[in-house]
Motif scaffolding. Sequence first.
Motif, PDB file in Angstrom:
ATOM      1  N   GLU A   1       0.809  -1.221   0.000  1.00 60.35           N
ATOM      2  CA  GLU A   1       0.000   0.000   0.000  1.00 60.35           C
ATOM      3  C   GLU A   1       0.838   1.264   0.000  1.00 60.35           C
ATOM      4  N   LYS A   2       2.074   1.158   0.510  1.00 57.22           N
ATOM      5  CA  LYS A   2       2.931   2.338   0.628  1.00 57.22           C
ATOM      6  C   LYS A   2       4.343   2.005   0.182  1.00 57.22           C
ATOM      7  N   ILE A   3       4.901   2.881  -0.657  1.00 56.61           N
ATOM      8  CA  ILE A   3       6.329   2.831  -0.964  1.00 56.61           C
ATOM      9  C   ILE A   3       6.836   4.260  -0.813  1.00 56.61           C
ATOM     10  N   ALA A   4       7.793   4.435   0.062  1.00 58.52           N
ATOM     11  CA  ALA A   4       8.344   5.770   0.338  1.00 58.52           C
ATOM     12  C   ALA A   4       9.269   6.218  -0.792  1.00 58.52           C
ATOM     13  N   GLY A   5       9.547   7.499  -0.811  1.00 58.46           N
ATOM     14  CA  GLY A   5      10.443   8.074  -1.800  1.00 58.46           C
ATOM     15  C   GLY A   5      11.813   7.440  -1.750  1.00 58.46           C
ATOM     16  N   LEU A   6      12.387   7.261  -2.914  1.00 63.27           N
ATOM     17  CA  LEU A   6      13.741   6.734  -3.075  1.00 63.27           C
ATOM     18  C   LEU A   6      13.930   5.320  -2.534  1.00 63.27           C
ATOM     19  N   ALA A   7      12.840   4.578  -2.408  1.00 62.18           N
ATOM     20  CA  ALA A   7      12.938   3.210  -1.892  1.00 62.18           C
ATOM     21  C   ALA A   7      13.886   2.361  -2.734  1.00 62.18           C
ATOM     22  N   PHE A   8      13.932   2.629  -4.034  1.00 61.90           N
ATOM     23  CA  PHE A   8      14.790   1.869  -4.939  1.00 61.90           C
ATOM     24  C   PHE A   8      15.843   2.782  -5.578  1.00 61.90           C
ATOM     25  N   ARG A   9      16.416   3.646  -4.782  1.00 61.65           N
ATOM     26  CA  ARG A   9      17.404   4.635  -5.227  1.00 61.65           C
ATOM     27  C   ARG A   9      18.681   3.951  -5.716  1.00 61.65           C
ATOM     28  N   GLU A  10      19.152   4.407  -6.871  1.00 64.56           N
ATOM     29  CA  GLU A  10      20.416   3.932  -7.454  1.00 64.56           C
ATOM     30  C   GLU A  10      20.470   2.420  -7.637  1.00 64.56           C
ATOM     31  N   THR A  11      19.422   1.887  -8.236  1.00 63.01           N
ATOM     32  CA  THR A  11      19.405   0.447  -8.493  1.00 63.01           C
ATOM     33  C   THR A  11      19.775   0.108  -9.928  1.00 63.01           C
ATOM     34  N   GLY A  12      20.039   1.088 -10.744  1.00 64.02           N
ATOM     35  CA  GLY A  12      20.427   0.802 -12.122  1.00 64.02           C
ATOM     36  C   GLY A  12      19.227   0.569 -13.011  1.00 64.02           C
ATOM     37  N   GLY A  13      19.333  -0.388 -13.917  1.00 67.94           N
ATOM     38  CA  GLY A  13      18.286  -0.636 -14.908  1.00 67.94           C
ATOM     39  C   GLY A  13      17.234  -1.617 -14.451  1.00 67.94           C
ATOM     40  N   THR A  14      16.669  -1.405 -13.297  1.00 72.94           N
ATOM     41  CA  THR A  14      15.675  -2.315 -12.736  1.00 72.94           C
ATOM     42  C   THR A  14      14.345  -2.223 -13.476  1.00 72.94           C
ATOM     43  N   THR A  15      13.727  -3.380 -13.733  1.00 74.63           N
ATOM     44  CA  THR A  15      12.367  -3.441 -14.257  1.00 74.63           C
ATOM     45  C   THR A  15      11.467  -3.880 -13.115  1.00 74.63           C
ATOM     46  N   PHE A  16      10.399  -3.116 -12.882  1.00 71.93           N
ATOM     47  CA  PHE A  16       9.452  -3.407 -11.808  1.00 71.93           C
ATOM     48  C   PHE A  16       8.185  -4.004 -12.401  1.00 71.93           C
ATOM     49  N   TYR A  17       7.793  -5.161 -11.895  1.00 76.93           N
ATOM     50  CA  TYR A  17       6.539  -5.812 -12.274  1.00 76.93           C
ATOM     51  C   TYR A  17       5.584  -5.593 -11.110  1.00 76.93           C
ATOM     52  N   CYS A  18       4.575  -4.765 -11.351  1.00 76.60           N
ATOM     53  CA  CYS A  18       3.652  -4.365 -10.285  1.00 76.60           C
ATOM     54  C   CYS A  18       2.275  -4.958 -10.547  1.00 76.60           C
ATOM     55  N   GLU A  19       1.732  -5.610  -9.545  1.00 73.56           N
ATOM     56  CA  GLU A  19       0.408  -6.218  -9.673  1.00 73.56           C
ATOM     57  C   GLU A  19      -0.681  -5.157  -9.808  1.00 73.56           C
ATOM     58  N   ALA A  20      -0.477  -3.998  -9.193  1.00 73.42           N
ATOM     59  CA  ALA A  20      -1.449  -2.897  -9.309  1.00 73.42           C
ATOM     60  C   ALA A  20      -1.544  -2.440 -10.770  1.00 73.42           C
ATOM     61  N   ALA A  21      -2.723  -2.021 -11.172  1.00 67.93           N
ATOM     62  CA  ALA A  21      -2.937  -1.561 -12.543  1.00 67.93           C
ATOM     63  C   ALA A  21      -2.301  -0.194 -12.810  1.00 67.93           C
ATOM     64  N   GLU A  22      -2.101   0.565 -11.748  1.00 66.48           N
ATOM     65  CA  GLU A  22      -1.465   1.890 -11.841  1.00 66.48           C
ATOM     66  C   GLU A  22      -0.869   2.220 -10.482  1.00 66.48           C
ATOM     67  N   LYS A  23      -0.084   3.289 -10.420  1.00 63.44           N
ATOM     68  CA  LYS A  23       0.575   3.651  -9.168  1.00 63.44           C
ATOM     69  C   LYS A  23      -0.457   3.935  -8.089  1.00 63.44           C
ATOM     70  N   PRO A  24      -0.418   3.164  -6.993  1.00 62.17           N
ATOM     71  CA  PRO A  24      -1.352   3.414  -5.890  1.00 62.17           C
ATOM     72  C   PRO A  24      -1.101   4.774  -5.232  1.00 62.17           C
ATOM     73  N   ASP A  25      -2.130   5.349  -4.662  1.00 58.85           N
ATOM     74  CA  ASP A  25      -2.032   6.659  -4.009  1.00 58.85           C
ATOM     75  C   ASP A  25      -0.974   6.688  -2.908  1.00 58.85           C
ATOM     76  N   GLY A  26      -0.759   5.584  -2.216  1.00 57.29           N
ATOM     77  CA  GLY A  26       0.187   5.536  -1.115  1.00 57.29           C
ATOM     78  C   GLY A  26       1.650   5.394  -1.531  1.00 57.29           C
ATOM     79  N   TRP A  27       1.898   5.321  -2.831  1.00 54.48           N
ATOM     80  CA  TRP A  27       3.266   5.225  -3.321  1.00 54.48           C
ATOM     81  C   TRP A  27       3.769   6.624  -3.644  1.00 54.48           C
ATOM     82  N   ASP A  28       4.908   6.987  -3.096  1.00 51.52           N
ATOM     83  CA  ASP A  28       5.516   8.285  -3.365  1.00 51.52           C
ATOM     84  C   ASP A  28       5.777   8.439  -4.869  1.00 51.52           C
TER      85      ASP A  28
END
Length: 108
Positions: free
Chosen positions: A51-78
């Motif tokens: 429900e929540k992902i704070a800012g910079l949670a994945f800071r400086e991870t390079g070329g990461t691909t994120f597979y998200c089950e949500a259809a769009e960015k949830p409101d609780g994600w920075d």
Amino acid sequence: IPDSVRIIGSNAFDYSRCESMIIPENVVSIEECAFQKCAELRTVFIPASVEKIAGLAFRETGGTTFYCEAAEKPDGWDDDWCGDGAKEVVWGSTVGDYFSYLGGNSRD
């Protein structure tokens, strides 16, 4: 990540050498810089339970691909949840999609 974990805390995986990560469904929050500087992290699956992902949670991870089950960015994600730089986000993904990308077998 054990089933008892509901929050992945700040700096929990700093400099981790993991290449892929499936966030378990018991996790509801990922805190700031939780995965920062994981230079080898290429793929992450994030379930709809997060429900929540704070800012910079994945800071400086390079070329990461994120597979998200949500259809769009949830409101609780920075707005800056995936950190700096352009990273690919595949919305509406399933664990099966994630494993297909990895070339492995689905756990569905």
